[in-house]
Scaffold this motif. Sequence first.
Motif, short mmCIF file in Angstrom:
data_model
loop_
_atom_site.label_atom_id
_atom_site.label_comp_id
_atom_site.label_asym_id
_atom_site.label_seq_id
_atom_site.Cartn_x
_atom_site.Cartn_y
_atom_site.Cartn_z
N GLY A 67 0.82 -1.20 0.00
CA GLY A 67 0.00 0.00 0.00
C GLY A 67 0.85 1.25 0.00
N THR A 68 1.87 1.26 0.85
CA THR A 68 2.77 2.41 0.91
C THR A 68 3.44 2.65 -0.44
OG1 THR A 68 3.20 2.07 3.26
CG2 THR A 68 4.82 3.36 2.04
N ASP A 69 3.92 1.56 -1.06
CA ASP A 69 4.57 1.68 -2.37
C ASP A 69 3.62 2.24 -3.43
OD1 ASP A 69 6.80 0.61 -1.21
OD2 ASP A 69 6.61 -1.38 -2.12
N ALA A 70 2.32 1.93 -3.26
CA ALA A 70 1.33 2.43 -4.22
C ALA A 70 0.76 3.79 -3.82
CB ALA A 70 0.19 1.42 -4.36
N GLY A 71 1.19 4.30 -2.67
CA GLY A 71 0.74 5.61 -2.22
C GLY A 71 -0.62 5.63 -1.58
N VAL A 72 -1.05 4.47 -1.03
CA VAL A 72 -2.37 4.41 -0.40
C VAL A 72 -2.28 3.66 0.93
CG1 VAL A 72 -3.60 4.45 -2.60
CG2 VAL A 72 -2.97 2.25 -1.60
N LYS A 73 -3.35 3.76 1.71
CA LYS A 73 -3.45 2.99 2.94
C LYS A 73 -4.26 1.72 2.68
CE LYS A 73 -3.39 7.02 6.04
NZ LYS A 73 -4.15 7.77 7.07
N ILE A 74 -3.96 0.67 3.43
CA ILE A 74 -4.65 -0.60 3.26
C ILE A 74 -5.58 -0.86 4.44
CG2 ILE A 74 -4.38 -3.11 3.08
CD1 ILE A 74 -3.52 -1.60 0.58
N LYS A 75 -6.82 -1.17 4.13
CA LYS A 75 -7.76 -1.63 5.14
C LYS A 75 -8.02 -3.10 4.85
CE LYS A 75 -12.36 -0.87 7.11
NZ LYS A 75 -13.62 -0.09 7.03
N ARG A 76 -7.48 -3.95 5.68
CA ARG A 76 -7.52 -5.39 5.42
C ARG A 76 -8.47 -6.12 6.37
NH1 ARG A 76 -5.36 -9.99 8.88
NH2 ARG A 76 -5.52 -11.75 7.45
N THR A 77 -9.23 -7.07 5.84
CA THR A 77 -10.09 -7.92 6.65
C THR A 77 -9.83 -9.38 6.29
OG1 THR A 77 -11.81 -6.22 6.64
CG2 THR A 77 -12.44 -8.42 7.38
N GLY A 78 -9.54 -10.19 7.31
CA GLY A 78 -9.34 -11.62 7.09
C GLY A 78 -10.60 -12.39 7.46
N PHE A 79 -11.12 -13.18 6.53
CA PHE A 79 -12.34 -13.96 6.75
C PHE A 79 -12.01 -15.45 6.80
CE2 PHE A 79 -13.88 -10.13 4.64
CZ PHE A 79 -15.04 -9.83 5.34
N ASP A 80 -12.84 -16.21 7.45
CA ASP A 80 -12.80 -17.66 7.29
C ASP A 80 -13.13 -17.97 5.84
OD1 ASP A 80 -14.45 -20.42 7.28
OD2 ASP A 80 -12.94 -20.46 8.86
N THR A 81 -12.45 -18.95 5.27
CA THR A 81 -12.62 -19.21 3.83
C THR A 81 -14.04 -19.57 3.46
OG1 THR A 81 -11.61 -20.34 1.94
CG2 THR A 81 -12.07 -21.68 3.89
N SER A 82 -14.80 -20.18 4.37
CA SER A 82 -16.18 -20.55 4.06
C SER A 82 -17.11 -19.35 4.05
CB SER A 82 -16.69 -21.60 5.06
OG SER A 82 -16.66 -21.08 6.37
N ASP A 83 -16.71 -18.25 4.73
CA ASP A 83 -17.54 -17.04 4.77
C ASP A 83 -17.26 -16.09 3.61
OD1 ASP A 83 -18.70 -17.85 7.15
OD2 ASP A 83 -17.24 -16.78 8.40
#
Length: 415
Positions: A67-83
Amino acid sequence: MHSTSRQRRLTAAALTALAVAVSATACSSGSGSTGAKDADSGTYTVWDPYPQFAKGSAWTKLLDKCGTDAGVKIKRTGFDTSDLPNKTLLAAQQGNSPDVLIVDNPVVSTLAEAGVLTTTDDNKLDTSAVDPNLLAAGQSGGKTYGMPIGANTLALYYNKEVLKKAGVDIASVKDWKSLTAALAKVKKAGKKGITFSAIGTEEGSFQFLPWFWGSGAQLTALDSAEAASALSLWKGWLDKGYAPNSVINNTQTTSWQEFATGDYAFSENGTWQLAGADKAGFDYGVIPVPAATGGNAAAPTGGEFVTVPVQKDAARYATSQKLVTCLTSTDNLYDTDTTLSYVAPTTEVQDKQVAANADLKPWVEAVKAAKGRTSDDLGTKYPKISEQMWKAVQSALSGAESPKDALAKAQSAVK
């Protein structure tokens, strides 16, 4: 397919549920607590199936760096794969899709057919370095919908001490005939032959596919003579006591637990068991699953694709492309695939992995021979085919029907 606590493949039932979700989500309201878009246009959202990686982990640090390299902030969410698939469909219905979506490879064609994903022609991702057999898992209707972040597959682990006591040279195991002969020697020596998972779920189909494809059979013809030969092989092993009856109910985890006792000569399992193998307390080796008449059988690929969902604002794609390119770059792939116990999707990184760990060589060979479950343009047809396949396997191994009759019934049900 990754059968650890962070299991990464979707069952056929769940895949079928996706189709229901496409219509059902139109009745939903609200964006939920993981809203995909911030008011700040400099924030880009990433959804992945790795909830085990908390903030501050190597994975989240990589996301932030990209994100930093692309000049943006990252908002990340990790889900269970079934969801994740259903959450993705809901977000798409609401016009609130994440900018980057990392999803299990069999789900890609389902999301693509639902109109959720952009193609690599749309988002300008360069897939030229990816092994074609791995890229095929993310293709549908002649178009490509993302980049594989890595792959796992199946091979045969073997217990060196058990084979030595049985007088079996692993170099002699090159096809089904020689493998069966080895199992006979092992049983005669008082040990157990081979364990695998034949449970009545996608996991059972996943484990049967190397033998199915290794016979020369095609998923569009479950009732072929080649398919029957593969199922007859498994049935013959049970009848002769070379494989335990427990395989009918075994998951890949319980199958591995049997092998870990040290009593079995062989276990069909995946790269995700490498850490467990190192802790098992006995010397082991790995060979690709042999095809019927020799050579390596195609085993199904597990692992995720990094995709770019459709956005209302097409101007976002340029930055999303930078993020995906960063995540799948040669340097980052090596570190990420080491963390995930994956084989990289490019020859350059695979060579780097083998140079660092020679034990990965048979896994690289297996991945190079592997095949996506939705390849051959099966797409969303695969879940129905798979369900009938595992039902046929269950029926034949339990003795309810002959392999030929069970597969004929399966093919009829698919049609």
